[in-house]
Design a protein around this motif. Structure first.
Motif, PDB file in Angstrom:
ATOM      1  N   GLU A  57      63.836  16.429  29.954  1.00  0.00           N
ATOM      2  CA  GLU A  57      62.510  16.999  29.882  1.00  0.00           C
ATOM      3  C   GLU A  57      62.586  18.483  29.575  1.00  0.00           C
ATOM      4  O   GLU A  57      63.505  19.177  30.014  1.00  0.00           O
ATOM      5  CB  GLU A  57      61.725  16.757  31.161  1.00  0.00           C
ATOM      6  CG  GLU A  57      62.233  17.474  32.397  1.00  0.00           C
ATOM      7  CD  GLU A  57      61.333  17.237  33.604  1.00  0.00           C
ATOM      8  OE1 GLU A  57      60.725  16.157  33.697  1.00  0.00           O
ATOM      9  OE2 GLU A  57      61.237  18.155  34.446  1.00  0.00           O
ATOM     10  N   VAL A  58      61.608  18.929  28.792  1.00  0.00           N
ATOM     11  CA  VAL A  58      61.526  20.328  28.412  1.00  0.00           C
ATOM     12  C   VAL A  58      60.188  20.855  28.891  1.00  0.00           C
ATOM     13  O   VAL A  58      59.129  20.275  28.606  1.00  0.00           O
ATOM     14  CB  VAL A  58      61.656  20.507  26.879  1.00  0.00           C
ATOM     15  CG1 VAL A  58      61.544  21.993  26.513  1.00  0.00           C
ATOM     16  CG2 VAL A  58      62.965  19.921  26.386  1.00  0.00           C
ATOM     17  N   LYS A  59      60.248  21.967  29.635  1.00  0.00           N
ATOM     18  CA  LYS A  59      59.032  22.552  30.173  1.00  0.00           C
ATOM     19  C   LYS A  59      58.229  23.224  29.066  1.00  0.00           C
ATOM     20  O   LYS A  59      58.768  23.960  28.237  1.00  0.00           O
ATOM     21  CB  LYS A  59      59.384  23.573  31.249  1.00  0.00           C
ATOM     22  CG  LYS A  59      58.174  24.158  31.968  1.00  0.00           C
ATOM     23  CD  LYS A  59      58.623  25.127  33.055  1.00  0.00           C
ATOM     24  CE  LYS A  59      57.423  25.731  33.784  1.00  0.00           C
ATOM     25  NZ  LYS A  59      57.857  26.683  34.838  1.00  0.00           N
ATOM     26  N   GLY A  60      56.927  22.959  29.042  1.00  0.00           N
ATOM     27  CA  GLY A  60      56.054  23.534  28.028  1.00  0.00           C
ATOM     28  C   GLY A  60      55.083  24.531  28.619  1.00  0.00           C
ATOM     29  O   GLY A  60      55.296  25.044  29.733  1.00  0.00           O
ATOM     30  N   PRO A  61      53.998  24.803  27.929  1.00  0.00           N
ATOM     31  CA  PRO A  61      53.018  25.776  28.423  1.00  0.00           C
ATOM     32  C   PRO A  61      52.170  25.190  29.550  1.00  0.00           C
ATOM     33  O   PRO A  61      52.164  23.983  29.797  1.00  0.00           O
ATOM     34  CB  PRO A  61      52.175  26.064  27.184  1.00  0.00           C
ATOM     35  CG  PRO A  61      52.266  24.805  26.383  1.00  0.00           C
ATOM     36  CD  PRO A  61      53.648  24.274  26.599  1.00  0.00           C
ATOM     37  N   LYS A  62      51.442  26.054  30.211  1.00  0.00           N
ATOM     38  CA  LYS A  62      50.508  25.599  31.234  1.00  0.00           C
ATOM     39  C   LYS A  62      49.343  24.865  30.561  1.00  0.00           C
ATOM     40  O   LYS A  62      49.038  25.092  29.392  1.00  0.00           O
ATOM     41  CB  LYS A  62      49.975  26.785  32.034  1.00  0.00           C
ATOM     42  CG  LYS A  62      51.030  27.466  32.895  1.00  0.00           C
ATOM     43  CD  LYS A  62      50.404  28.598  33.701  1.00  0.00           C
ATOM     44  CE  LYS A  62      51.443  29.257  34.594  1.00  0.00           C
ATOM     45  NZ  LYS A  62      50.859  30.377  35.389  1.00  0.00           N
ATOM     46  N   LEU A 110      52.896  13.964  25.993  1.00  0.00           N
ATOM     47  CA  LEU A 110      53.295  14.950  26.998  1.00  0.00           C
ATOM     48  C   LEU A 110      52.971  14.449  28.399  1.00  0.00           C
ATOM     49  O   LEU A 110      52.052  13.653  28.600  1.00  0.00           O
ATOM     50  CB  LEU A 110      52.584  16.281  26.755  1.00  0.00           C
ATOM     51  CG  LEU A 110      52.904  17.014  25.448  1.00  0.00           C
ATOM     52  CD1 LEU A 110      52.128  18.325  25.386  1.00  0.00           C
ATOM     53  CD2 LEU A 110      54.405  17.272  25.304  1.00  0.00           C
ATOM     54  N   VAL A 111      53.726  14.944  29.367  1.00  0.00           N
ATOM     55  CA  VAL A 111      53.489  14.623  30.774  1.00  0.00           C
ATOM     56  C   VAL A 111      52.958  15.878  31.449  1.00  0.00           C
ATOM     57  O   VAL A 111      53.517  16.974  31.279  1.00  0.00           O
ATOM     58  CB  VAL A 111      54.788  14.158  31.458  1.00  0.00           C
ATOM     59  CG1 VAL A 111      54.552  13.954  32.956  1.00  0.00           C
ATOM     60  CG2 VAL A 111      55.298  12.873  30.818  1.00  0.00           C
ATOM     61  N   GLU A 112      51.869  15.709  32.205  1.00  0.00           N
ATOM     62  CA  GLU A 112      51.281  16.847  32.913  1.00  0.00           C
ATOM     63  C   GLU A 112      51.679  16.797  34.378  1.00  0.00           C
ATOM     64  O   GLU A 112      51.548  15.755  35.046  1.00  0.00           O
ATOM     65  CB  GLU A 112      49.751  16.804  32.781  1.00  0.00           C
ATOM     66  CG  GLU A 112      49.059  17.985  33.470  1.00  0.00           C
ATOM     67  CD  GLU A 112      47.554  17.893  33.377  1.00  0.00           C
ATOM     68  OE1 GLU A 112      46.881  18.534  34.197  1.00  0.00           O
ATOM     69  OE2 GLU A 112      47.043  17.158  32.489  1.00  0.00           O
ATOM     70  N   ARG A 113      52.198  17.913  34.876  1.00  0.00           N
ATOM     71  CA  ARG A 113      52.624  17.952  36.278  1.00  0.00           C
ATOM     72  C   ARG A 113      52.403  19.357  36.837  1.00  0.00           C
ATOM     73  O   ARG A 113      52.926  20.341  36.291  1.00  0.00           O
ATOM     74  CB  ARG A 113      54.094  17.549  36.399  1.00  0.00           C
ATOM     75  CG  ARG A 113      54.557  17.369  37.837  1.00  0.00           C
ATOM     76  CD  ARG A 113      55.879  16.619  37.951  1.00  0.00           C
ATOM     77  NE  ARG A 113      56.994  17.301  37.303  1.00  0.00           N
ATOM     78  CZ  ARG A 113      57.610  16.868  36.214  1.00  0.00           C
ATOM     79  NH1 ARG A 113      57.190  15.725  35.635  1.00  0.00           N
ATOM     80  NH2 ARG A 113      58.611  17.536  35.692  1.00  0.00           N
ATOM     81  N   ASP A 114      51.611  19.435  37.899  1.00  0.00           N
ATOM     82  CA  ASP A 114      51.317  20.715  38.562  1.00  0.00           C
ATOM     83  C   ASP A 114      50.767  21.749  37.592  1.00  0.00           C
ATOM     84  O   ASP A 114      51.134  22.937  37.619  1.00  0.00           O
ATOM     85  CB  ASP A 114      52.581  21.270  39.242  1.00  0.00           C
ATOM     86  CG  ASP A 114      53.096  20.354  40.328  1.00  0.00           C
ATOM     87  OD1 ASP A 114      52.260  19.679  40.966  1.00  0.00           O
ATOM     88  OD2 ASP A 114      54.331  20.301  40.532  1.00  0.00           O
ATOM     89  N   GLY A 115      49.911  21.291  36.679  1.00  0.00           N
ATOM     90  CA  GLY A 115      49.279  22.215  35.757  1.00  0.00           C
ATOM     91  C   GLY A 115      50.167  22.694  34.632  1.00  0.00           C
ATOM     92  O   GLY A 115      49.870  23.703  33.978  1.00  0.00           O
TER      93      GLY A 115
END
Length: 726
Positions: free
Chosen positions: A69-74, A96-101
């Motif tokens: 997984e690669v972290k993206g923008p808020k 995309l997966v949304e997690r904690d905003g």
């Protein structure tokens, strides 16, 4: 689980490179596997002159699928940020997966066959291999991009289980075939798997395990010499080198002309070792014998007779050269040789070796005349202050006629120092630099110099390493100390102190040599101020390596202002013994409790340069003439109160322990100082049990805090207990 075998066969790999090559092969392959999510249960490496091998045991058939997984923008980020992230990830918004905003790009990475991972790893490891020296070969070598290897690469065996792992590099294809011993079995051998690799090669006269080759050489050489009534001179470095030069080692015993035994034994041993890789032997009396052990790489039909004879002739030629250098050098007195030292530059800012000799000679004499080095065993000279600097008018020798023989010892020390470097210009040292000092000692003795002078010339470089003997003869100690101190002071003076890992002039080694010379001989010498921190660091390293707790070392060094290394170590030793006792442990606990209370009240510890200041105004106990009554005193104002019994008992204990500890420190009885402090244990424990420090009465509170400060200062007279763990 499956095993993997890799053999990289080439022309001769230098023996000195084989151990590091095995380590590098294991390290590089582990890195390649780790990137693919693999790890071997066991890694085994081998090296011979013609092959470098690796066996990885317990590998799975394939890697497991992994999720990345690669972290993206808020989620609240501008649309442009999200669009850029989607383009980079190659995904749509719905994927995309949304997690904690926060958006994450999640992808599944499928597993790979381990054989495929290995196939990619083989050329990558070969190309990345860090040989100290390597070469290109063949037509491709015209390009700097061509493969580099220690010697031309001739074959690759790569087997995962029983299957060949396909790999190709610089025209060399992997397979299952290798070759045996160059002479006993030069033909091709087919390896079935990692399981039969070692034994198949053994059957073809190749011992791939370097440790086994070493054992064969050591045992065979020992048996040969014992049968001849001799004793093998063990040399672990030479043993490893012989094992690295052979694939099928056969030790052989030979003899050389006994007439060469007139040459110093170290010269014979070095000639045999360095030039020919031979072991030497001793006779029943422990003297060097006219015998050598060489290691053949072939099981000769004649038992090795021709090999031994050939090696004897080569060794004879080398020994003849050595004897020529020895005889020629002896014809020139060392005093005459020393006159040539002005032709050798010691350092561009420090002059020639002759200039260094002049400084060392004066310093060696001064060390004797000032009493640092005594002519009498067990006799300690006076401490030496900052006036120990040399090379200028600061040197003021002060002979002490109460010590018999000091004048003679000073003359011998100066004479030895003036001759100590003379062998640098001799033919023997030109041929064998390792003999400097040692051969000078032989020349000095043969030319009629005093035995003490010859010994000092021989041993003035000592101690060189941690395992080296420390000289004890006064003349030798004086010259050895002077030589090392001169290097340290001079290089520091021109700004050439060691930095980080760089120490081109081996000053750290010189400092350790000085430390050992001083401490193991019980000499008293105050280290010059500009070198004190450097010596302190070296002493800390030495003591940690000797097993002394680092916090105890810090506790003593934190006191500051100590420039006598013997006294420092005595204090550390006493502290280490003390803190392991019940009294020491309990006193430490009481000290820390007192220190914590003082810290909370803003009463910081005294500075390291002022360990015994008066108590703060308005916060001290009245003196004995004031009836011992605690209270606040400032000028004519006193607010007294009746002390509690535990409080008065601690005051009384401190009145005895403080001066007793201080007096013991002054006479360097650090065990006595610790014993004096130990008497505070029970009164401190009782004080904390029975007395409220932060009393509502300001007078009581101030006086009790002052009492704790007094406890802290009494302890700090011996060591900074705040640095001690526990």
């Amino acid at each position: 689980m499956t095993d993997f075998l890799l053999e990289l066969r080439s022309e001769e790999i230098p023996a000195r490179m084989q151990t590091k090559a095995r380590e590098d092969l294991a390290r590089l392959f582990a890195g390649e596997l780790a990137r693919a999510g693999l790890a071997a249960a066991e890694t085994v490496t081998y090296a011979t002159p013609r092959r470098l091998a690796l066996i990885l045991r317990g590998l799975p058939e394939a890697t497991e699928a992994v999720s990345e997984e690669v972290k993206g923008p808020k989620t609240s980020a501008p649309p442009q940020a999200l669009e850029g992230f989607l383009r980079k990830a190659g995904l749509t918004r719905e994927q995309l997966v949304e997690r904690d905003g926060v958006f994450f790009a999640v992808s599944e990475k499928p597993g790979r066959a381990t054989a495929d991972v290995l196939a990619d790893a083989i050329p990558a490891v070969i190309r990345a291999f860090p040989w100290p020296k390597s070469m290109r070969w063949g037509a491709a070598s015209a390009s700097t991009e061509s493969l580099r290897w220690v010697r031309p690469l001739q074959g690759i065996v790569a087997l995962f289980g029983e299957d060949v792992v396909p790999a190709s590099i610089a025209g060399v294809e992997s397979g299952a075939a290798t070759v045996g011993h160059r002479f006993h079995h030069p033909g091709s051998i087919t390896i079935g798997s990692a399981a039969d690799y070692v034994e198949k090669l053994r059957a073809c006269h190749v011992i791939v395990d370097q440790a086994e080759r070493e054992s064969i050489i050591a045992l065979g050489a020992t048996m040969l010499t014992a049968k001849a009534g001799l004793t093998l001179v063990r040399d672990e470095g030479l043993l490893a080198e012989n094992a690295g030069l052979t694939e099928y080692p056969i030790p052989l015993l030979g003899r050389f002309d006994a007439a060469y035994l007139d040459v110093p034994p170290e010269v014979i041993q070095l000639t045999a070792r360095v030039n020919q890789k031979y072991f030497v032997c001793r006779d029943a009396e422990g003297k060097l014998a006219n015998a050598f052990v060489c290691t053949a790489n072939i099981d000769a039909a004649d038992g090795g007779a021709k090999i031994v004879e050939g090696n004897r002739k080569v060794l004879a030629a080398r020994l003849s050269d050595a004897r020529f250098f020895y005889d020629t050098d002896l014809k020139v007195p060392l005093e005459e040789q020393a006159k040539k030292l002005d032709r050798i530059v010691f350092h561009e800012k420090l002059g020639t070796v002759a200039d260094k000799v002049e400084r060392v000679a004066k310093l060696a004499r001064w060390l004797v005349e000032s009493g640092v080095v005594s002519p009498l065993p067990g006799r300690e000279g006076p401490g030496v202050g900052d006036e120990t600097h040399h090379g200028s008018a600061k040197i003021t020798p002060t002979p002490d006629p109460s010590l018999p023989g000091r004048g003679e010892l000073a003359d011998q020390a100066e004479r030895a120092a003036r001759l100590a470097k003379a062998d640098l210009v001799t033919g023997m040292v030109g041929e064998f630099p390792e003999l400097q000092g040692l051969i000078g000692g032989y020349y000095a003795a043969a030319q009629g110099e005093d035995a003490a002078v010859a010994e000092a010339v021989r041993d003035h470089y000592k101690p060189v390493g941690a395992g080296d003997d420390v000289p004890t003869a006064p003349v030798t100690v004086a010259v050895a100390l002077a030589d090392k101190l001169d290097s340290l002071q001079q290089f520091f003076a021109i700004g050439q102190a060691p930095t980080g890992s760089k120490d081109p002039f081996a000053l750290r080694r010189s400092a350790l040599g000085v430390i050992r010379l001083l401490t193991e001989n019980g000499l008293r010498y105050r280290v010059p101020g500009e070198l004190l921190d450097f010596f302190a660091d070296r002493l800390k390293v030495q003591q940690r390596e000797a097993g002394v707790r680092h916090d105890l070392i810090d506790a003593v060094f934190a006191l500051g202002g100590e420039d006598d290394l013997v006294r420092l170590l005595a204090r550390v030793t006493a502290l280490q013994s003390f803190v392991t006792t019940d009294d020491g442990a309990n006193l430490l606990a009481g000290y820390k409790r007192a220190a914590n209370i003082l810290k909370k009240e803003g009463r910081v510890a005294p500075s390291t340069t002022d360990r015994h200041p008066g108590l703060e105004p308005g916060s001290r106990f009245l003196d004995a003439e004031d009836s011992g009554t605690p209270g606040q005193a400032r000028g004519d104002e006193t607010t007294a109160y009746a002390p509690e019994p535990a409080e008065a008992a601690l005051v009384a204990a401190l009145d005895i322990a403080e001066p007793a500890a201080a007096q013991a420190v002054a006479r360097e009885d650090f065990e006595g100082a610790m014993a004096a402090l130990a008497t505070l244990r029970a009164p401190i424990d009782r004080f904390f049990d029975d007395v409220t420090v932060n009393d509502a009465d300001p007078a009581k509170r101030a006086a009790r805090l002052a009492l704790l400060a007094r406890v802290r200062e009494a302890v700090h007279g011996v060591a900074d207990f705040s640095r001690i763990e526990g």
